[in-house]
Design a protein around this motif. Structure first.
Motif, PDB file in Angstrom:
ATOM      1  N   ALA A   1       0.826  -1.207   0.000  1.00 19.65           N
ATOM      2  CA  ALA A   1       0.000   0.000   0.000  1.00 19.65           C
ATOM      3  C   ALA A   1       0.860   1.256   0.000  1.00 19.65           C
ATOM      4  CB  ALA A   1      -0.923  -0.004   1.221  1.00 19.65           C
ATOM      5  N   ARG A   2       1.947   1.246   0.766  1.00 30.96           N
ATOM      6  CA  ARG A   2       2.857   2.399   0.810  1.00 30.96           C
ATOM      7  C   ARG A   2       3.428   2.695  -0.577  1.00 30.96           C
ATOM      8  NH1 ARG A   2       7.851   1.381   4.550  1.00 30.96           N
ATOM      9  NH2 ARG A   2       8.162  -0.202   2.940  1.00 30.96           N
ATOM     10  N   ALA A   3       3.822   1.645  -1.297  1.00 29.68           N
ATOM     11  CA  ALA A   3       4.373   1.834  -2.639  1.00 29.68           C
ATOM     12  C   ALA A   3       3.311   2.336  -3.609  1.00 29.68           C
ATOM     13  CB  ALA A   3       4.969   0.523  -3.137  1.00 29.68           C
ATOM     14  N   LEU A   4       2.116   1.776  -3.541  1.00 24.03           N
ATOM     15  CA  LEU A   4       1.045   2.171  -4.448  1.00 24.03           C
ATOM     16  C   LEU A   4       0.562   3.587  -4.173  1.00 24.03           C
ATOM     17  CD1 LEU A   4      -1.031  -1.137  -4.455  1.00 24.03           C
ATOM     18  CD2 LEU A   4       0.284  -0.214  -6.361  1.00 24.03           C
ATOM     19  N   ALA A   5       0.589   4.003  -2.900  1.00 19.92           N
ATOM     20  CA  ALA A   5       0.107   5.339  -2.544  1.00 19.92           C
ATOM     21  C   ALA A   5       0.895   6.448  -3.236  1.00 19.92           C
ATOM     22  CB  ALA A   5       0.162   5.519  -1.023  1.00 19.92           C
TER      23      ALA A   5
END
Length: 220
Positions: A149-153
């Motif tokens: 999620a951190r990367a996609l955000a």
């Protein structure tokens, strides 16, 4: 081309053989690429060089037309902060930050934070009920989803993922891959992921296989 790899050769310090030999390929904007290969074949090493975390012995890696093998540590860090997101096998979450703050961290550092998009990613990865917890309070599979999620955000230009579904069950793995491919389709991001799964590789537009230090195109 967003990413161009030309004649990359690499040998680990103190090693006696080249782990990568004259590796060349291209990745276009909006393209998803899977890299497979046996354990120890050099997949993670190549991924780290694409992120400017390591440098090849010989060869060139261009991102957006810029040779990233020549960047200073500061410039490479800035590139990763704003344009390249990585999903590591080790998760690399910040223990002192909540799940919500871990997810938002990269996007905020890169000044690309979008609250509604971050909320959507959090929900689609089944993390909405966990946002107030800390990494030590959630399972390994949940930590992996937080790292994804951190990367996609960030909505990066290039998303690099090292076995992103390794600790996830079949349902969660399918949703993670769907989210990554949606990001590619919606934003023109390029996705380059390392995987042992033939099923995941088949979902990507291109499939490369690393063996004997060389990369070969596989039929998909």
């Amino acid at each position: 081309m967003l990413l161009t790899v030309k004649g990359v050769t690499h040998r680990h310090p103190g090693g006696t053989r080249d782990v990568l030999r004259d590796v060349s390929f291209e990745v276009a904007r909006g393209e998803s690429v899977a890299l497979t290969g046996e354990s120890g074949s050099g997949k993670s090493t190549l991924l780290h060089m694409l992120a400017a975390l390591d440098h090849p012995l010989r060869g060139c890696i261009e991102f957006g037309g810029q040779d990233i093998t020549a960047l200073s540590d500061k410039a490479a860090s800035q590139l990763r902060r704003s344009h390249i997101a990585l999903v590591f096998q080790q998760f690399n979450l910040v223990p002192a930050l909540s799940v919500a703050d871990n997810i938002a961290l990269h996007a905020k550092l890169g000044q690309r934070f979008d609250a509604s998009w971050t909320e959507e990613v959090t929900a689609r990865l089944g993390l909405s009920e966990l946002v107030g917890r800390y990494p030590e309070q959630i399972s390994g599979g949940q930590q992996q989803r937080v790292a994804i999620a951190r990367a996609l955000a960030l909505r990066p230009d290039l998303l690099l993922a090292d076995e992103p579904t390794g600790n996830l069950d079949e349902t969660a793995s399918a949703e993670v891959l769907r989210l990554m491919l949606d990001l590619v389709q919606d934003t023109g991001c390029a996705l380059f992921l390392v995987t042992h799964s033939a099923a995941i590789a088949a979902r990507c537009a291109s499939h490369l296989h690393l063996s004997g230090g060389q990369v070969r195109v596989q039929s998909t």
